[in-house]
Design a protein around this motif. Structure first.
Motif, PDB file in Angstrom:
ATOM      1  N   SER A  62       0.853  -1.188   0.000  1.00  0.00           N
ATOM      2  CA  SER A  62       0.000   0.000   0.000  1.00  0.00           C
ATOM      3  C   SER A  62       0.886   1.235   0.000  1.00  0.00           C
ATOM      4  O   SER A  62       1.965   1.242   0.604  1.00  0.00           O
ATOM      5  N   THR A  63       0.434   2.255  -0.675  1.00  0.00           N
ATOM      6  CA  THR A  63       1.186   3.501  -0.752  1.00  0.00           C
ATOM      7  C   THR A  63       0.555   4.528   0.177  1.00  0.00           C
ATOM      8  O   THR A  63      -0.617   4.876   0.030  1.00  0.00           O
ATOM      9  N   LEU A  64       1.343   4.970   1.150  1.00  0.00           N
ATOM     10  CA  LEU A  64       0.909   6.030   2.057  1.00  0.00           C
ATOM     11  C   LEU A  64       1.570   7.330   1.631  1.00  0.00           C
ATOM     12  O   LEU A  64       2.465   7.345   0.775  1.00  0.00           O
ATOM     13  N   SER A  65       1.160   8.398   2.235  1.00  0.00           N
ATOM     14  CA  SER A  65       1.747   9.687   1.881  1.00  0.00           C
ATOM     15  C   SER A  65       3.219   9.756   2.258  1.00  0.00           C
ATOM     16  O   SER A  65       3.975  10.553   1.691  1.00  0.00           O
ATOM     17  N   VAL A  66       3.659   8.932   3.232  1.00  0.00           N
ATOM     18  CA  VAL A  66       5.050   8.962   3.666  1.00  0.00           C
ATOM     19  C   VAL A  66       5.905   7.915   2.959  1.00  0.00           C
ATOM     20  O   VAL A  66       7.125   7.913   3.094  1.00  0.00           O
ATOM     21  N   GLY A  67       5.294   7.013   2.223  1.00  0.00           N
ATOM     22  CA  GLY A  67       6.065   5.972   1.530  1.00  0.00           C
ATOM     23  C   GLY A  67       5.223   4.741   1.280  1.00  0.00           C
ATOM     24  O   GLY A  67       4.014   4.725   1.508  1.00  0.00           O
ATOM     25  N   GLU A 132      -4.389   6.718   7.019  1.00  0.00           N
ATOM     26  CA  GLU A 132      -3.914   5.908   5.892  1.00  0.00           C
ATOM     27  C   GLU A 132      -3.440   4.539   6.349  1.00  0.00           C
ATOM     28  O   GLU A 132      -3.732   3.510   5.725  1.00  0.00           O
ATOM     29  N   ALA A 133      -2.702   4.529   7.447  1.00  0.00           N
ATOM     30  CA  ALA A 133      -2.176   3.272   7.964  1.00  0.00           C
ATOM     31  C   ALA A 133      -3.298   2.369   8.448  1.00  0.00           C
ATOM     32  O   ALA A 133      -3.286   1.151   8.218  1.00  0.00           O
ATOM     33  N   GLN A 134      -4.278   2.938   9.132  1.00  0.00           N
ATOM     34  CA  GLN A 134      -5.417   2.147   9.595  1.00  0.00           C
ATOM     35  C   GLN A 134      -6.145   1.498   8.428  1.00  0.00           C
ATOM     36  O   GLN A 134      -6.480   0.313   8.474  1.00  0.00           O
ATOM     37  N   GLU A 135      -6.406   2.284   7.391  1.00  0.00           N
ATOM     38  CA  GLU A 135      -7.133   1.763   6.241  1.00  0.00           C
ATOM     39  C   GLU A 135      -6.335   0.677   5.525  1.00  0.00           C
ATOM     40  O   GLU A 135      -6.881  -0.340   5.099  1.00  0.00           O
ATOM     41  N   ALA A 136      -5.027   0.889   5.401  1.00  0.00           N
ATOM     42  CA  ALA A 136      -4.193  -0.107   4.729  1.00  0.00           C
ATOM     43  C   ALA A 136      -4.180  -1.423   5.506  1.00  0.00           C
ATOM     44  O   ALA A 136      -4.316  -2.506   4.924  1.00  0.00           O
ATOM     45  N   LEU A 137      -4.029  -1.331   6.806  1.00  0.00           N
ATOM     46  CA  LEU A 137      -3.994  -2.543   7.618  1.00  0.00           C
ATOM     47  C   LEU A 137      -5.352  -3.224   7.646  1.00  0.00           C
ATOM     48  O   LEU A 137      -5.441  -4.454   7.567  1.00  0.00           O
ATOM     49  N   SER A 139      -7.675  -3.130   5.336  1.00  0.00           N
ATOM     50  CA  SER A 139      -7.863  -3.764   4.032  1.00  0.00           C
ATOM     51  C   SER A 139      -7.077  -5.063   3.924  1.00  0.00           C
ATOM     52  O   SER A 139      -7.587  -6.087   3.434  1.00  0.00           O
ATOM     53  N   PHE A 140      -5.833  -5.039   4.418  1.00  0.00           N
ATOM     54  CA  PHE A 140      -5.001  -6.249   4.342  1.00  0.00           C
ATOM     55  C   PHE A 140      -5.590  -7.379   5.178  1.00  0.00           C
ATOM     56  O   PHE A 140      -5.676  -8.528   4.725  1.00  0.00           O
ATOM     57  N   ILE A 141      -6.022  -7.070   6.395  1.00  0.00           N
ATOM     58  CA  ILE A 141      -6.552  -8.118   7.272  1.00  0.00           C
ATOM     59  C   ILE A 141      -7.835  -8.710   6.698  1.00  0.00           C
ATOM     60  O   ILE A 141      -8.029  -9.935   6.710  1.00  0.00           O
ATOM     61  N   ILE A 142      -8.734  -7.863   6.156  1.00  0.00           N
ATOM     62  CA  ILE A 142      -9.982  -8.372   5.564  1.00  0.00           C
ATOM     63  C   ILE A 142      -9.677  -9.292   4.388  1.00  0.00           C
ATOM     64  O   ILE A 142     -10.220 -10.401   4.282  1.00  0.00           O
ATOM     65  N   ARG A 143      -8.788  -8.835   3.510  1.00  0.00           N
ATOM     66  CA  ARG A 143      -8.464  -9.667   2.348  1.00  0.00           C
ATOM     67  C   ARG A 143      -7.745 -10.951   2.762  1.00  0.00           C
ATOM     68  O   ARG A 143      -7.974 -12.011   2.187  1.00  0.00           O
ATOM     69  N   LEU A 144      -6.888 -10.842   3.752  1.00  0.00           N
ATOM     70  CA  LEU A 144      -6.176 -12.016   4.225  1.00  0.00           C
ATOM     71  C   LEU A 144      -7.154 -13.060   4.776  1.00  0.00           C
ATOM     72  O   LEU A 144      -7.045 -14.257   4.468  1.00  0.00           O
ATOM     73  N   ILE A 145      -8.130 -12.605   5.569  1.00  0.00           N
ATOM     74  CA  ILE A 145      -9.097 -13.546   6.148  1.00  0.00           C
ATOM     75  C   ILE A 145      -9.947 -14.181   5.061  1.00  0.00           C
ATOM     76  O   ILE A 145     -10.158 -15.407   5.043  1.00  0.00           O
ATOM     77  N   LEU A 146     -10.445 -13.370   4.117  1.00  0.00           N
ATOM     78  CA  LEU A 146     -11.273 -13.922   3.039  1.00  0.00           C
ATOM     79  C   LEU A 146     -10.489 -14.908   2.184  1.00  0.00           C
ATOM     80  O   LEU A 146     -10.987 -15.995   1.829  1.00  0.00           O
ATOM     81  N   LEU A 147      -9.248 -14.538   1.867  1.00  0.00           N
ATOM     82  CA  LEU A 147      -8.439 -15.430   1.041  1.00  0.00           C
ATOM     83  C   LEU A 147      -8.113 -16.721   1.783  1.00  0.00           C
ATOM     84  O   LEU A 147      -8.158 -17.817   1.204  1.00  0.00           O
ATOM     85  N   THR A 148      -7.804 -16.615   3.063  1.00  0.00           N
ATOM     86  CA  THR A 148      -7.479 -17.797   3.855  1.00  0.00           C
ATOM     87  C   THR A 148      -8.674 -18.728   3.951  1.00  0.00           C
ATOM     88  O   THR A 148      -8.552 -19.949   3.772  1.00  0.00           O
ATOM     89  N   GLU A 230       1.611  10.164  20.483  1.00  0.00           N
ATOM     90  CA  GLU A 230       1.445   8.732  20.759  1.00  0.00           C
ATOM     91  C   GLU A 230       0.656   8.135  19.608  1.00  0.00           C
ATOM     92  O   GLU A 230      -0.534   8.369  19.463  1.00  0.00           O
ATOM     93  N   LEU A 231       1.316   7.386  18.732  1.00  0.00           N
ATOM     94  CA  LEU A 231       0.648   6.825  17.565  1.00  0.00           C
ATOM     95  C   LEU A 231      -0.010   5.527  17.997  1.00  0.00           C
ATOM     96  O   LEU A 231       0.592   4.457  17.956  1.00  0.00           O
ATOM     97  N   ASP A 232      -1.263   5.631  18.439  1.00  0.00           N
ATOM     98  CA  ASP A 232      -1.929   4.491  19.054  1.00  0.00           C
ATOM     99  C   ASP A 232      -2.863   3.779  18.080  1.00  0.00           C
ATOM    100  O   ASP A 232      -3.730   3.023  18.491  1.00  0.00           O
ATOM    101  N   ALA A 233      -2.699   4.000  16.801  1.00  0.00           N
ATOM    102  CA  ALA A 233      -3.551   3.329  15.832  1.00  0.00           C
ATOM    103  C   ALA A 233      -3.158   1.872  15.709  1.00  0.00           C
ATOM    104  O   ALA A 233      -2.149   1.434  16.261  1.00  0.00           O
ATOM    105  N   GLN A 234      -3.941   1.103  14.948  1.00  0.00           N
ATOM    106  CA  GLN A 234      -3.662  -0.330  14.844  1.00  0.00           C
ATOM    107  C   GLN A 234      -2.330  -0.595  14.173  1.00  0.00           C
ATOM    108  O   GLN A 234      -1.674  -1.578  14.467  1.00  0.00           O
TER     109      GLN A 234
END
Length: 511
Positions: A62-67, A132-137, A139-148, A230-234
């Motif tokens: 995933s592409t975030l604004s920082v990289g 951005e990081a929350q949305e990327a993570l 999205s990854f977890i949802i797709r990972l669970i569905l694919l698994t 304090e970056l307390d996001a997922q």
């Protein structure tokens, strides 16, 4: 002669056993039950296998604004969220996942414009990065669970079709596959997403890159006005990378010594110790061997050349013979009577080493060659020993910077005295014995324990201990001030290293 009615009664079972061809075949029924059970187990195993293959194979960028980041999963580990930077081979680990796996987030590229802006003092939109990081993570977890779940069900159904027979029909095996896959999905939903506050990271690096990791963390802490929340996001729980950056003093270019103890004959760890010291000062706080015998001494003698210089005080598993041999090899061997010389005489109690004023206290339970290196007493300080140490220390306070003593319990009386009357000149104790890294502080005093560089040693194979040591950083100009202790642990099984930095707040020095 039997009548027709009697013959009929015999055939119908009214009055006698049934014919042999009508008896239930117990063996056949048992075989059928076993086949059915094995078929169910095979379908379940195939479903789990398909799910596992999808779990380890899938990754998402995933592409975030920082990289750009890449997210993946590594099963078979203690649950954690890993934020890893391959460019410098270090990362931060947060124990916020309950499943036995690591959710890895690798920073692949860095936005050049953002990096340039930070270097010029521009602010970073933390809220935007967090979202951005929350949305990327997510999205990854949802797709990972569905694919698994999908991969597990697909392989399970394929196996069900392949083994279908009159013994166990698809109406049993197909639902088994689907239910197993759904169960895996439910477990992933419950156990994989990070829970609670993501904080208190453990910084880690691999092998010799630990100093680089710590320097990067320190650099982040010095950056004014950047990443100070304090970056307390997922995902970006890069929490507390920056805490009160304005008060932190840069450690770059400051003198550092390596602190280690409790090798316990683990000659394999000597290479690690030599690399860690990097030809700098190495302070070894006891238990180099198990008994201090001539054979053990020959095994570890090379350690005298591991540091420049190598400074040693004995522990309860060392001996007077070992100390003499190390002194002859050129090591600085410190005792309560003074520095042990190669000829057996003693020099001054306080010695200037690496710019520090250093004294050492040999262990009261040090083994004696005259007693065949046997155990002495019970290795627990006896009544009066802490008081004896405090009396020995009293005239040195204000004159000495570092005191080396293997047994931390010997410090009890001295620490209480120093707590009641804090020293004006900083005093640092280097200790060992416990096999656990630790830093304790009180006004004017720091106690640093580097753990066990031998992972408990060859005589403690059942002890769950990592190879560990400490790096102590300080100032010499305009006066001695403790700055930080980096506690480094190395997993003997994987070779992975972790490190955390404990800031030692400077105190007022003697004018």
């Amino acid at each position: 002669m039997a009548s027709v009615a009697e013959r009929h009664e015999q055939h119908t079972g009214n009055g006698g056993p049934p014919p042999r061809h009508l008896r239930p075949d117990l063996k056949s029924r048992l075989i059928t039950s076993v086949r059915r059970a094995l078929s169910i187990l095979l379908v379940v195993a195939a479903t789990c296998g398909g799910a596992y293959l999808a779990l380890v194979a899938y990754n998402q960028s995933s592409t975030l604004s920082v990289g750009e980041i890449r997210m993946s999963v590594s099963p078979g580990h203690r649950g954690a969220l890993d934020v890893y930077v391959p460019l410098v081979d270090w990362g931060a680990r947060f124990e916020a996942i309950r499943a036995p796996l690591r959710l890895r987030v690798d920073l692949q590229t860095i936005n050049r414009g953002v990096a340039t802006g930070l270097a010029q003092g521009q602010s970073l939109d933390i809220d935007r990065v967090r979202i951005e990081a929350q949305e990327a993570l997510r999205s990854f977890i949802i797709r990972l669970i569905l694919l698994t779940v999908g991969a597990g069900a697909a392989l399970g159904l394929l196996t069900a079709f392949a083994i279908r027979s009159r013994v166990l029909r698809l109406r049993w095996t197909a639902p088994t596959s689907v239910l197993t896959a759904v169960g895996i999905g439910v477990a992933m939903v419950a156990l994989i997403p990070p829970r609670g506050e993501i904080s208190d990271p453990q910084y880690y690096a691999h092998g010799p890159d630990i100093p680089r990791a710590l320097e990067a963390v320190e650099a982040a802490q010095r950056t004014p006005g950047v990443l100070d929340q304090e970056l307390d996001a997922q995902l970006v729980g890069l929490a507390r990378l920056v805490i009160d950056p304005g008060r932190r003093q840069s450690l770059a270019g400051q003198p550092t010594i390596t602190v280690a103890s409790d090798l316990h004959n683990n000659a394999v760890a000597l290479d690690v110790l030599e690399r860690a010291s990097d030809d700098g000062p190495l302070f070894f706080v006891g238990d180099l061997t198990d008994r201090g015998s001539p054979l053990e001494t020959a095994l570890v003698r090379r350690v005298a050349h591991a540091g420049d210089p190598f400074v040693f005080v004995s522990g309860n598993h060392d001996s007077d013979y070992l100390s003499r041999e190390l002194a002859e090899e050129g090591a600085i061997v410190l005792t309560r009577r003074g520095r042990l010389k190669a000829d057996g005489s003693y020099g001054p109690v306080i010695n200037r080493i690496a710019g520090l004023q250093v004294a050492g206290y040999d262990d009261p339970f040090e083994r004696l060659s005259s007693q065949s290196f046997r155990d002495r007493f019970d290795n627990i300080p006896q009544p009066g020993m802490p008081e004896t140490f405090a009396n020995w220390l009293r005239p040195l306070v204000g004159k000495v910077d570092v005191v080396m003593v293997h047994e931390p319990q010997l410090l009890s009386t001295a620490l209480q005295v120093l707590k009641d009357d804090p020293p004006e000149r900083p005093l640092v104790f280097l200790v060992g014995h416990t096999h656990e890294t630790d830093v304790a502080t009180q006004p004017g005093v720091s106690v640093i324990n580097g753990g066990s560089i031998g992972a408990g040693g060859t005589g403690n194979l059942t002890e769950s201990t990592a190879l560990s040591l400490a790096r102590f950083t300080f100032t010499l100009k305009p006066s001695f001030q403790p700055l930080a202790a980096d506690l480094v642990s190395i997993d003997p099984g994987t070779g992975n290293s972790s490190a955390r930095r404990e800031i030692l707040e400077p105190v007022g020095s003697t004018p």
